[in-house]
Motif scaffolding. Sequence first.
Motif, PDB file in Angstrom:
ATOM      1  N   SER A 166     -28.488  17.501   0.165  1.00 33.71           N
ATOM      2  CA  SER A 166     -28.708  16.076   0.386  1.00 33.71           C
ATOM      3  C   SER A 166     -29.794  15.931   1.444  1.00 33.71           C
ATOM      4  O   SER A 166     -29.965  16.817   2.290  1.00 33.71           O
ATOM      5  CB  SER A 166     -27.420  15.398   0.861  1.00 33.71           C
ATOM      6  N   ALA A 167     -30.529  14.829   1.398  1.00 37.49           N
ATOM      7  CA  ALA A 167     -31.635  14.644   2.340  1.00 37.49           C
ATOM      8  C   ALA A 167     -31.371  13.498   3.291  1.00 37.49           C
ATOM      9  O   ALA A 167     -30.871  12.436   2.886  1.00 37.49           O
ATOM     10  CB  ALA A 167     -32.940  14.390   1.584  1.00 37.49           C
ATOM     11  N   ASP A 168     -31.699  13.712   4.547  1.00 42.83           N
ATOM     12  CA  ASP A 168     -31.733  12.647   5.539  1.00 42.83           C
ATOM     13  C   ASP A 168     -33.078  11.942   5.376  1.00 42.83           C
ATOM     14  O   ASP A 168     -34.109  12.457   5.804  1.00 42.83           O
ATOM     15  CB  ASP A 168     -31.588  13.240   6.937  1.00 42.83           C
TER      16      ASP A 168
ATOM     17  N   GLY B 208     -35.097  17.360  -7.013  1.00 40.42           N
ATOM     18  CA  GLY B 208     -33.953  18.217  -7.281  1.00 40.42           C
ATOM     19  C   GLY B 208     -32.818  18.047  -6.289  1.00 40.42           C
ATOM     20  O   GLY B 208     -31.815  18.766  -6.352  1.00 40.42           O
ATOM     21  N   LEU B 209     -32.955  17.119  -5.366  1.00 41.78           N
ATOM     22  CA  LEU B 209     -31.878  16.831  -4.426  1.00 41.78           C
ATOM     23  C   LEU B 209     -30.629  16.343  -5.148  1.00 41.78           C
ATOM     24  O   LEU B 209     -30.701  15.754  -6.226  1.00 41.78           O
ATOM     25  CB  LEU B 209     -32.325  15.760  -3.429  1.00 41.78           C
ATOM     26  N   ALA B 210     -29.478  16.564  -4.508  1.00 39.61           N
ATOM     27  CA  ALA B 210     -28.212  16.076  -5.039  1.00 39.61           C
ATOM     28  C   ALA B 210     -27.863  14.706  -4.497  1.00 39.61           C
ATOM     29  O   ALA B 210     -26.959  14.036  -5.010  1.00 39.61           O
ATOM     30  CB  ALA B 210     -27.091  17.057  -4.709  1.00 39.61           C
ATOM     31  N   GLY B 211     -28.557  14.288  -3.450  1.00 38.59           N
ATOM     32  CA  GLY B 211     -28.270  12.988  -2.852  1.00 38.59           C
ATOM     33  C   GLY B 211     -29.151  12.762  -1.641  1.00 38.59           C
ATOM     34  O   GLY B 211     -29.966  13.622  -1.269  1.00 38.59           O
ATOM     35  N   CYS B 212     -28.968  11.595  -1.032  1.00 38.70           N
ATOM     36  CA  CYS B 212     -29.698  11.298   0.198  1.00 38.70           C
ATOM     37  C   CYS B 212     -28.940  10.237   0.972  1.00 38.70           C
ATOM     38  O   CYS B 212     -28.029   9.579   0.445  1.00 38.70           O
ATOM     39  CB  CYS B 212     -31.120  10.823  -0.084  1.00 38.70           C
ATOM     40  N   SER B 213     -29.298  10.080   2.225  1.00 36.71           N
ATOM     41  CA  SER B 213     -28.704   9.037   3.056  1.00 36.71           C
ATOM     42  C   SER B 213     -29.715   7.932   3.303  1.00 36.71           C
ATOM     43  O   SER B 213     -30.924   8.165   3.301  1.00 36.71           O
ATOM     44  CB  SER B 213     -28.215   9.613   4.392  1.00 36.71           C
ATOM     45  N   VAL B 214     -29.184   6.720   3.497  1.00 40.56           N
ATOM     46  CA  VAL B 214     -29.997   5.555   3.810  1.00 40.56           C
ATOM     47  C   VAL B 214     -29.385   4.870   5.027  1.00 40.56           C
ATOM     48  O   VAL B 214     -28.203   4.501   4.999  1.00 40.56           O
ATOM     49  CB  VAL B 214     -30.069   4.575   2.632  1.00 40.56           C
TER      50      VAL B 214
ATOM     51  N   ILE C 145     -25.464   8.631  -2.993  1.00 39.18           N
ATOM     52  CA  ILE C 145     -26.013   7.820  -1.906  1.00 39.18           C
ATOM     53  C   ILE C 145     -25.012   7.765  -0.756  1.00 39.18           C
ATOM     54  O   ILE C 145     -23.871   7.312  -0.924  1.00 39.18           O
ATOM     55  CB  ILE C 145     -26.344   6.390  -2.369  1.00 39.18           C
ATOM     56  N   THR C 146     -25.439   8.220   0.401  1.00 40.42           N
ATOM     57  CA  THR C 146     -24.648   8.109   1.629  1.00 40.42           C
ATOM     58  C   THR C 146     -25.212   6.954   2.442  1.00 40.42           C
ATOM     59  O   THR C 146     -26.368   6.999   2.862  1.00 40.42           O
ATOM     60  CB  THR C 146     -24.713   9.410   2.444  1.00 40.42           C
ATOM     61  N   ALA C 147     -24.405   5.921   2.634  1.00 37.66           N
ATOM     62  CA  ALA C 147     -24.853   4.732   3.369  1.00 37.66           C
ATOM     63  C   ALA C 147     -24.403   4.843   4.816  1.00 37.66           C
ATOM     64  O   ALA C 147     -23.213   5.022   5.098  1.00 37.66           O
ATOM     65  CB  ALA C 147     -24.287   3.476   2.721  1.00 37.66           C
ATOM     66  N   ARG C 148     -25.367   4.708   5.729  1.00 40.83           N
ATOM     67  CA  ARG C 148     -25.115   4.929   7.144  1.00 40.83           C
ATOM     68  C   ARG C 148     -25.182   3.633   7.931  1.00 40.83           C
ATOM     69  O   ARG C 148     -26.137   2.866   7.810  1.00 40.83           O
ATOM     70  CB  ARG C 148     -26.160   5.908   7.708  1.00 40.83           C
ATOM     71  N   ALA C 149     -24.178   3.418   8.769  1.00 40.27           N
ATOM     72  CA  ALA C 149     -24.165   2.314   9.724  1.00 40.27           C
ATOM     73  C   ALA C 149     -24.460   2.898  11.100  1.00 40.27           C
ATOM     74  O   ALA C 149     -23.662   3.663  11.644  1.00 40.27           O
ATOM     75  CB  ALA C 149     -22.816   1.608   9.716  1.00 40.27           C
ATOM     76  N   GLU C 150     -25.592   2.522  11.675  1.00 41.55           N
ATOM     77  CA  GLU C 150     -26.152   3.227  12.829  1.00 41.55           C
ATOM     78  C   GLU C 150     -25.811   2.606  14.185  1.00 41.55           C
ATOM     79  O   GLU C 150     -26.375   3.017  15.208  1.00 41.55           O
ATOM     80  CB  GLU C 150     -27.677   3.273  12.691  1.00 41.55           C
TER      81      GLU C 150
END
Length: 261
Positions: free
Chosen positions: A75-77, A100-106, A140-145
């Motif tokens: 997964s990618a940041d 080719g990533l399996a996912g990423c964060s936003v 999709i990893t959703a981030r609350a910062e």
Amino acid sequence: MTTFLDLHVPGDPLLLPNPWDAGSARVLETLGFRALATTSSGFAATLGRSDGTVTRDEALAHAAAVVAAVGVPVSADLENGFADDPEGVAETVRLARATGLAGCSVEDATGRDDAPIVDAALATERVAAAVEAAGPDFVITARAENFLHDRRDLDDTIARLQSFAEVGAHVLYAPGLSTADEVRAVVSSVDRPVNVLAWPGLPPVPELAELGVARVSVGGAFLFAALGALVDAGRELLDRGTYEFAATSRVARSTINAALA
């Protein structure tokens, strides 16, 4: 076939380390980690730059290199999606899928000191656009910062995560949680797998498992731990003129050589 999302099991957290280049990715894979994630701060440091200064093209090329180096999901940041508007975030996700990533964060961070957090409604629209662009198998990893920007507002953080879940985010993440009570409050308030960041004061993994956490990541910590060893070795050579670091390096070299063979 086990997918990246399948590895997220509440109560049996996926340990997701964050390599900073292809070599460190292969070492971590050899150690037995079942998936990996890039780190924006760690990658930026390898370029001699601070977090938030990497471009989208650089981040995607870096992610592609890590993906090519290993056989486990990556997964990618991708920080705030390298865009303010939902369509820009969606385009970043489409480009990420092609690597080719399996996912990423936003993230819902703006990158601006005067207004560090995106308005809640817009933040949710951005996550919705990312989910739509992701397709069926891209996580999709959703981030609350909030907690990383001195806004320790747990209620607002939970409300944001709930909104992200409502528009389809697969994994939820509020980096900066540092107590069992904070983690418990988040996990009990959402119906999606929760990622936590290894953080000073955070309970150990077995306790996080009992709290229902589904994923634990380390951000740039492994890279900065490695740089800490570099600083110690440099100071030893400069200040004492001795070579005790060489013994430690021999042990590490054998592990790395085995991983890179």
